[in-house]
Design an enzyme around this catalytic site. Structure first.
Site, PDB file in Angstrom:
ATOM      1  N   ASN A   1      -0.799  -1.232   9.016  1.00 26.46           N
ATOM      2  CA  ASN A   1      -1.576  -0.988   7.807  1.00 26.46           C
ATOM      3  C   ASN A   1      -2.354  -2.242   7.460  1.00 26.46           C
ATOM      4  O   ASN A   1      -1.806  -3.337   7.511  1.00 26.46           O
ATOM      5  CB  ASN A   1      -0.664  -0.675   6.621  1.00 26.46           C
ATOM      6  CG  ASN A   1      -0.027   0.671   6.695  1.00 26.46           C
ATOM      7  OD1 ASN A   1       0.250   1.191   7.760  1.00 26.46           O
ATOM      8  ND2 ASN A   1       0.237   1.237   5.538  1.00 26.46           N
TER       9      ASN A   1
ATOM     10  N   HIS B   1      -7.523   0.599   2.002  1.00 29.12           N
ATOM     11  CA  HIS B   1      -8.715   0.571   1.154  1.00 29.12           C
ATOM     12  C   HIS B   1      -9.796  -0.164   1.924  1.00 29.12           C
ATOM     13  O   HIS B   1      -9.530  -1.189   2.537  1.00 29.12           O
ATOM     14  CB  HIS B   1      -8.450  -0.166  -0.161  1.00 29.12           C
ATOM     15  CG  HIS B   1      -7.339   0.430  -0.957  1.00 29.12           C
ATOM     16  ND1 HIS B   1      -7.495   1.587  -1.680  1.00 29.12           N
ATOM     17  CD2 HIS B   1      -6.058   0.042  -1.141  1.00 29.12           C
ATOM     18  CE1 HIS B   1      -6.352   1.878  -2.282  1.00 29.12           C
ATOM     19  NE2 HIS B   1      -5.469   0.951  -1.968  1.00 29.12           N
TER      20      HIS B   1
END
Length: 183
Positions: A100, A83
């Protein structure tokens, strides 16, 4: 090198690397678009026109999506931003492959003391929302850093890092189910 890294980044987002998938991810995922311009800025470093254009569009992404990654940062293939918004990665940081990063993450440098420097992050690392990683530390492979964790110490392979101050717990396959579509 650019093509290999860009394809591996795309694969982490979509599980495929064909042109149709590229267009779909490009237009629907600002995180991938930022990584793409980052890779292009690295590839064209030292080339006046193309390098300038890539850095320009990377800077536009920085201001629009609040993802601050300098083109001199070393990031391995298969980089994934879950995000966007308020992501800051120091230009001296080193990030391994298949990592990530979520929103609000800071990977920063310490300017004094025994931990002076920037972090080195291993492969297959998942960094949760609002985590802060600072100093000349080493994060091993297969490490999960929980949301809101403050990491300012070395972390061994196969670990789970929780809290502020950080508590490290050994865990086999710490990122299983979190770091997917690895290259």
């Amino acid at each position: 090198m650019f093509r290999k890294y860009s394809k591996s980044d795309l694969y982490r987002y979509a599980g495929k690397t064909d042109y149709r998938t590229f267009l779909k991810v490009w237009y629907s995922t600002p995180e991938y678009r930022t990584i793409y311009w980052f890779r292009l800025a690295q590839a064209y470093n030292g080339k006046p026109l193309l390098g300038f254009m890539a850095r320009y569009f990377l800077k536009k992404c920085r201001y629009k999506f609040h993802i601050n990654i300098d083109p001199t940062t070393r990031i391995g293939e298969g980089f994934f931003i879950g995000h966007y918004s308020n992501i800051n990665i120091n230009d001296r940081a080193v990030i391994g492959k298949n990592c990530n990063i979520a929103q609000g993450v800071t990977i920063g440098q310490t300017n004094r003391g025994k931990m002076k420097g920037a972090p080195v992050i291993g492969n297959n690392v998942w960094i949760g929302p609002n985590a802060v990683i600072v100093g000349a530390i080493t994060i091993g492979d297969d490490v999960m850093i929980a949301p809101n964790a403050l990491v300012n110490m070395d972390v061994p392979d196969h670990s789970l890092v929780i809290g502020n101050p950080a508590v490290i717990k050994y865990k086999d396959n710490a990122t299983e189910g979190y770091v997917n579509k690895t290259v």
